[in-house]
Design an enzyme around this catalytic site. Sequence first.
Site, mmCIF file in Angstrom:
data_model
loop_
_atom_site.group_PDB
_atom_site.id
_atom_site.type_symbol
_atom_site.label_atom_id
_atom_site.label_comp_id
_atom_site.label_asym_id
_atom_site.label_seq_id
_atom_site.Cartn_x
_atom_site.Cartn_y
_atom_site.Cartn_z
ATOM 1 N N ASP A 1 64.705 14.303 56.384
ATOM 2 C CA ASP A 1 65.165 13.874 55.059
ATOM 3 C C ASP A 1 66.699 13.908 55.051
ATOM 4 O O ASP A 1 67.303 14.958 55.242
ATOM 5 C CB ASP A 1 64.599 14.819 53.991
ATOM 6 C CG ASP A 1 65.058 14.448 52.593
ATOM 7 O OD1 ASP A 1 64.745 13.334 52.152
ATOM 8 O OD2 ASP A 1 65.750 15.266 51.966
ATOM 9 N N THR B 1 68.578 8.554 53.793
ATOM 10 C CA THR B 1 69.091 8.296 55.150
ATOM 11 C C THR B 1 69.691 6.898 55.220
ATOM 12 O O THR B 1 70.783 6.701 55.758
ATOM 13 C CB THR B 1 67.956 8.444 56.189
ATOM 14 O OG1 THR B 1 67.284 9.680 55.970
ATOM 15 C CG2 THR B 1 68.493 8.393 57.599
ATOM 16 N N ASP C 1 59.702 13.133 47.461
ATOM 17 C CA ASP C 1 60.134 11.740 47.659
ATOM 18 C C ASP C 1 59.073 10.772 47.147
ATOM 19 O O ASP C 1 59.383 9.788 46.479
ATOM 20 C CB ASP C 1 60.403 11.471 49.151
ATOM 21 C CG ASP C 1 61.710 12.100 49.618
ATOM 22 O OD1 ASP C 1 62.349 12.786 48.795
ATOM 23 O OD2 ASP C 1 62.089 11.907 50.787
#
Length: 541
Positions: free
Chosen positions: A74, A108, A405
């Site tokens: 993550d 990312t 997420d």
Amino acid sequence: MSFIPGSLGFDEFGTPFIIIKDQHKQRRLTGIDALKSHIMAARSIAKTLYTSLGPKGLDKMMVSSDGEVTVTNDGATILNMMDVDHEIAKLMVQLSQSQDNEIGDGTTGVVVIAGALLEQAEHLLDQGIHPIRIADGFELAAQSACKHLDSIADSFPVDINNLEPLIKTAMTTLGSKIVNKCHRQMAEIAVNAVISVADFDKRDVNFELIKVQGKEGGRLEDTMLVKGVVVDKDFSHPQMPKELKNVHLAILTCPFEPPKPKTKHKLDVTSVEDYRTLRKYEQDTFNEMVKKVKDAGATLAICQWGFDDEANHLLLKHELPAVRWVGGPEIELIAIATGGRIIPRFEEVSKEKLGYAGKVSELSFGTTKDKMLVIEECKNSRAVTIFIRGGNKMIIEEAKRSIHDALCVVRNLVQDNRIVYGGGAAEISCAIAVSTEADKISSIEQYAYRAFADALESVPLALAENSGLSPIDTLTQVRARQIKENNPALGIDCMLVGTNDMKEQNVIETLHSKKQQIILAAQLVKMILKIDDVRVPGEDF
């Protein structure tokens, strides 16, 4: 840019100059050197995350100063745990954090795009283009890319009776996580949790109603969604019943003990009679407290504070099961779920303030004698708990981040149900659109437009490279097919399924997330390109 205060001087020709205080103790970078230093620092951060992008992205292991190990891919977590000293590198960490706070996913990707934009900016600076012209060109290109994303976005209705599209979107998010061996199950849990607490009239999701609880032991497949609250406590006395039905809860933040003066106090017990009087007073006080709770109709006491063995025995004797040392957040969640009121004083206990739950039971795990309470069938069925199991603490923590997420992505779809296709398809389509737009611009910004298009292609290149494919060959093939077939859903086949159509593979991302990535990355790069002078205390570079 801020100047350090100094004094004004004049040379023999009367020309003024500033004598800056402690100049010999400052280190200073100006002009192109400052820009190159910033770009290098930001690119080194982006390079760290480059290999973590996509479903085949690699994990990073970080060890904290006290020896705690974290394994994750993550982006926001990796950057948060990195010990970053450089000022510009810290901005990259904040960029990832703001993406995580706003969207919850794509942390990312946003750093990879920002790193690629800065790499392109460096080439343009070497060609002699002014940094402000580059920054303005990037900003216009970002707006152009966002308009194109709006034009290629699909929408699907968020239907409670058909959750499959939502589950497939959540599966895309979880595809790159440690939980991907059971990511269908995890996606279903995330979707059901959000649907349980969502307010479809306001198109809003209150995350405070979703609690994520983990317990070591068992397998990831044992993870479950509890329509209620899970508390990491057990009944205060081992002889209290392990399961209660039709429970009326008294939620107490006052301790089961005799009242004490608030100031410093001293009590002298000089005789046996004094001691007996004191003991009788304590017993009477305990009895009075228990009686008030029982008279209100409570069949379970949830206490924020602890109580001693005598009070515990008294509660058992009066057949009033109790739970002690329940933390503040759990107390609030139990109150929301059961429709009860938090009671600060025993004098305020009344029937109207009690919460209701259909069932309260004690779960035990393996051979460790660890126990947890599950409060189910609550009055407010919108409060849910995701109960994660895993082999060790590291897996559970990563599963929590993954679930977070997925919850964020489903929430974003409830708020705005427009989607684009993943696997680098949206980035390639935007790159083609921005590149075409560049040909229509007669000013120097067209160089920035083309550089922006090249930077967007860094995402599909990273996906291809991390999946073991030839990056340039794969990208050129997909790009050529997108232009030929006019199909913006064609992306990188990371999972080697045999088709580049992300619509068929159900690789879906939210439009809001993708636009946010591009806008945030462009804004950060513009900010970095506008810094041309740096002063830092310290003599050596």
